[in-house]
Design an enzyme around this catalytic site. Structure first.
Site, short mmCIF file in Angstrom:
data_model
loop_
_atom_site.label_atom_id
_atom_site.label_comp_id
_atom_site.label_asym_id
_atom_site.label_seq_id
_atom_site.Cartn_x
_atom_site.Cartn_y
_atom_site.Cartn_z
N ASP A 171 -5.32 10.43 9.70
CA ASP A 171 -4.03 9.94 10.16
C ASP A 171 -3.55 10.62 11.43
O ASP A 171 -3.78 11.81 11.64
CB ASP A 171 -2.99 10.13 9.05
CG ASP A 171 -3.17 9.13 7.93
OD1 ASP A 171 -3.01 7.92 8.19
OD2 ASP A 171 -3.52 9.54 6.80
N TYR A 206 -10.78 -3.48 3.77
CA TYR A 206 -9.81 -3.10 4.79
C TYR A 206 -10.59 -2.83 6.07
O TYR A 206 -11.36 -1.88 6.15
CB TYR A 206 -9.10 -1.83 4.31
CG TYR A 206 -7.97 -1.28 5.18
CD1 TYR A 206 -8.04 -1.25 6.57
CD2 TYR A 206 -6.83 -0.76 4.58
CE1 TYR A 206 -7.01 -0.73 7.33
CE2 TYR A 206 -5.79 -0.22 5.33
CZ TYR A 206 -5.89 -0.21 6.71
OH TYR A 206 -4.87 0.32 7.45
N GLU A 243 0.88 -1.18 0.00
CA GLU A 243 0.00 0.00 0.00
C GLU A 243 0.91 1.22 0.00
O GLU A 243 1.65 1.47 0.95
CB GLU A 243 -0.92 0.00 1.23
CG GLU A 243 -2.06 -0.99 1.08
CD GLU A 243 -3.12 -0.93 2.19
OE1 GLU A 243 -4.11 -1.65 2.08
OE2 GLU A 243 -2.94 -0.16 3.16
#
Ligand SMILES: Cc1ncc(COP(=O)(O)O)c(C=O)c1O
Lengths: 268, 409
Positions: free
Chosen positions: A60, A175, A49
């Site tokens: 993040d 995911y 990735e």
């Protein structure tokens, strides 16, 4: 069959699980990324990735925020990232590469232009953190038309009905974000993950990768015992941050962490 | 203008998924989807509940002090020599700006949501103060995310928030201004989504925020329409408001949407001028993109990276704008212009000296443009400017600018 689907069916035969490292392209410097990718494969990566740096990485934590800042100091653009994959493909035809990032750089480049360039470069899939299925629409079709798998996220907060909905649009793998939070902040709770995976597996037929909070071999092995893929990001990016001035050391350290995970995962 | 009465009403937007044409929507990471669905369902239910509406109206009347006056600025009108200038006095609200209208509404939602903690982002600190205020009243724990740069230039509001019991969290990432405060508020929310209600301060962000913030702020336009009828016997030629994320502007504009004779003019932060990059005028100079959960006009570079912005006013120093404004721009219903830092500062001084009203630097942008426009209009024409907030919080900034000027002189 896409390169990602082929990989999972191959792993399935041997009973192995996919190890999926994440690094931000251009971190610590654009010239390091292709070597880093080859290093990841040597250390046991099944899929890479590759993070596309963005100025405002809302999902993040500090580790990957700073990775984006380092990459953007050298103006690493989406086009640059695509070129890195082109270069990587001259020596590696097998390892699937998924671009992971935020939608705006793609929006700025144009969906059609991006998808075409990505396909030509040998990119296999896209994971746009801020593009849930309901906002994908036409763009999902453009990606699919260019042979790109679309990886969507499922979170602990995702309802059963929504999981079924997401399953309809997902290709390659899904995911599962193991914790409520941003990347790189908390450790994974494997019992909780396996409970949620039951919920997901009964509604999703493609492989399930699990990421967020996997930071050592033990955690990787534990996740591998319940999931199809183990996704590891901040634990690697921390090593890059600590050795940003010495890219060779950074690559070596990243490989050490990843190899440890590979070994632990394969032992069971 | 003559055929305006034959013109059709605009569609009722956003649609069920939060879209205003191609703009708006919900571009968020998956963890927040459930919380936003919940908020949407809660708001949809409560907005049709007369008891909720009554509670909101009573708070606005007795706690905020509404209706806010519509004031004829006779001296400023004389000074400009043209159209009559009226001010919708949101600066007279409790806590000194329009922001409280929205926080009262969202605080009620927070109460009904059962969540125990409140967070907010803030630029100028007005939304932070308004949130800390409602949190104090609800007895709820409150954290306000604020860019380190803004903490420095809006010290007074930082201390106000602390006195009100809120924790002000300094945001050190990125450009250390409003956009980064919003990033960190979102990050905190993702991590504490089970027990935390996010009171978002402007008409931007993911659906349903742009819609519910607009609805709560629309009291401004609704009162203005009624007051214009009562006091002037007519509606204005144009309504004006400054644009940060666009909440005070959409609150004024939205009730006027289908009054085709009334121009709607949004004034962005022109910073050092629109010819360079040191401004915060995405509607004038940006292009559509995706940031903070919605598609809207943004200031970005060729690679889709968000650009740093510049404005003398912290509350306008934001690279995006609420999606409904992007739609209003594209369909041509509203006009968007910019006023520079210097023009805003001149307007700040002018209004203070001529009318004895010290406006916020954000608001001063709208006033600057109104003064410019009025000169070229007839005395029988009318402009209404949303006076979104008072300027006490900016005294520090203006004083330091004066100090530097004195050194130069
Ligand atoms: C007085 C005042 N006006 C305007 C604004 C800009 O916000 P918005 O465009 O959402 O009204 C602010 C924001 O801090 C403000 O404090």
């Amino acid at each position: 069959m896409s390169r990602i689907a082929a990989l999972f069916s191959e792993l399935n035969k041997t009973g192995k699980k996919a190890l999926i490292p994440f690094v931000t392209a251009g971190d610590p410097h654009p010239s390091v990324t292709v070597d880093m990718m080859h290093g990841l494969v040597e250390a046991g990566a099944d899929i890479i990735e590759l993070g596309v740096p963005f100025s405002d990485p809302m999902a993040d934590g500090p580790t990957i925020q700073l990775a984006c800042e380092r990459a953007l100091m050298h103006n690493t653009s989406l086009r640059d990232v695509i070129s890195m994959v082109t270069e990587f493909r001259t020596k590696n035809a097998n390892t699937p590469v998924v671009l992971m990032g935020y939608l705006n750089p793609v929006e700025a480049m144009g969906y059609e232009t991006f998808a075409k360039a990505a396909q030509q470069a040998g990119i296999d899939g896209v994971l746009m953190v801020d593009m849930p299925p309901e906002e994908s629409g036409e763009n999902a079709k453009i990606f699919a038309d260019h042979g790109l798998d679309i990886i969507y996220l499922i979170a602990p907060t995702t309802t059963d009905a929504r999981i079924s909905e997401i399953a309809k649009y997902s290709t390659g793998y899904v995911y599962y974000v193991s914790i409520k939070g941003v990347t790189g902040t908390a450790a994974i709770d494997v019992d909780d993950v396996s409970k949620n995976l039951e919920r997901i597996r009964s509604r999703v037929s493609i492989p399930v990768g699990v990421g967020f909070g996997i930071n050592n071999g033990e955690a990787a092995a534990a996740v591998a015992s319940v999931a199809d893929g183990v996704i590891v990001g901040s634990a690697l990016v921390n090593k890059i941050a600590a050795n940003a001035a010495q890219p060779d050391v950074a690559i070596a350290e990243v490989k050490t962490v990843l190899s440890e995970m590979r070994t632990a995962m394969d032992k069971q | 203008m003559s055929n305006a009465k034959d013109m059709q009403d605009f569609p009722v937007l956003p649609d069920a998924k939060g879209h205003f044409g191609i703009f708006g929507g919900r571009f968020v990471s998956e963890t927040l989807s459930a919380a936003l669905d919940e908020l949407d369902a809660l708001y949809t239910r409560l907005s049709q509940d007369p008891a909720f509406q009554k509670e909101f109206d009573e708070d606005l009347a007795h706690y905020v002090g509404r209706p806010s006056p519509l004031y004829f600025a006779e001296q400023l009108t004389k000074h400009c020599g043209g159209a009559k200038i009226y001010f919708k006095r949101e600066d007279l609200n409790h806590t000194g700006a329009h922001k409280i209208n929205n926080t009262i509404g969202q605080a009620l939602l927070a109460k009904y949501s059962g969540k125990k903690k409140i967070i907010a982002e803030t630029g100028a600190g007005q939304h932070g103060v308004a949130t800390a205020t409602v949190a104090a009243r609800l007895g709820m724990e409150c954290k306000v995310f604020m860019g380190a740069t803004d903490i420095e230039r809006q010290k007074l509001n930082v201390y106000r928030m602390r006195l009100l019991g809120a924790e002000v969290i300094s945001v050190e990432s990125g450009t250390k201004t409003l956009k980064d405060a919003m990033n960190d508020a979102m990050r905190h929310w993702v991590t504490h989504v089970d027990d935390t209600f996010y009171i978002l301060g402007t008409a931007a962000g993911p659906h349903p925020y742009p819609k519910l913030v607009r609805d709560f702020q629309s009291i401004i336009g609704r009162e203005t329409i009624r007051q214009c009828d009562e006091q002037l016997g007519r509606q204005p030629d144009a309504v004006l408001a400054c644009i940060g994320g666009g909440s005070n502007a959409i609150g004024m504009f939205y009730p006027y949407l289908n009054m085709h004779d009334v121009r709607m003019i949004g004034v962005e932060a022109g910073g050092l001028g629109l010819s360079g990059n040191d401004h915060a005028a995405p509607l004038c100079k940006g292009r559509p993109g995706v940031l903070h959960g919605n598609r809207t006009y943004l200031m970005e570079d060729d690679n889709g990276q968000i650009m740093g912005t510049h404005s003398v006013s912290a509350g306008l120093d934001y690279p995006g704008v609420g999606p409904e404004h992007s739609w209003l721009k594209d369909i041509g219903r509203a006009e968007y212009v910019a006023a520079t830092d210097d023009e805003a500062l001149d307007a700040f001084r002018a209004l203070t000296r001529i009318e004895g009203i010290m406006p916020a630097l954000e608001t001063s942008h709208a006033i600057a443009h109104a003064m410019k426009m009025a000169k070229d209009m007839r005395p029988d024409q009318v402009l209404v400017v949303n006076l979104s907030g008072r300027g006490d919080k900016d005294i520090h900034t203006v004083a330091s600018i004066d100090g530097l000027e004195n050194v130069d002189v």
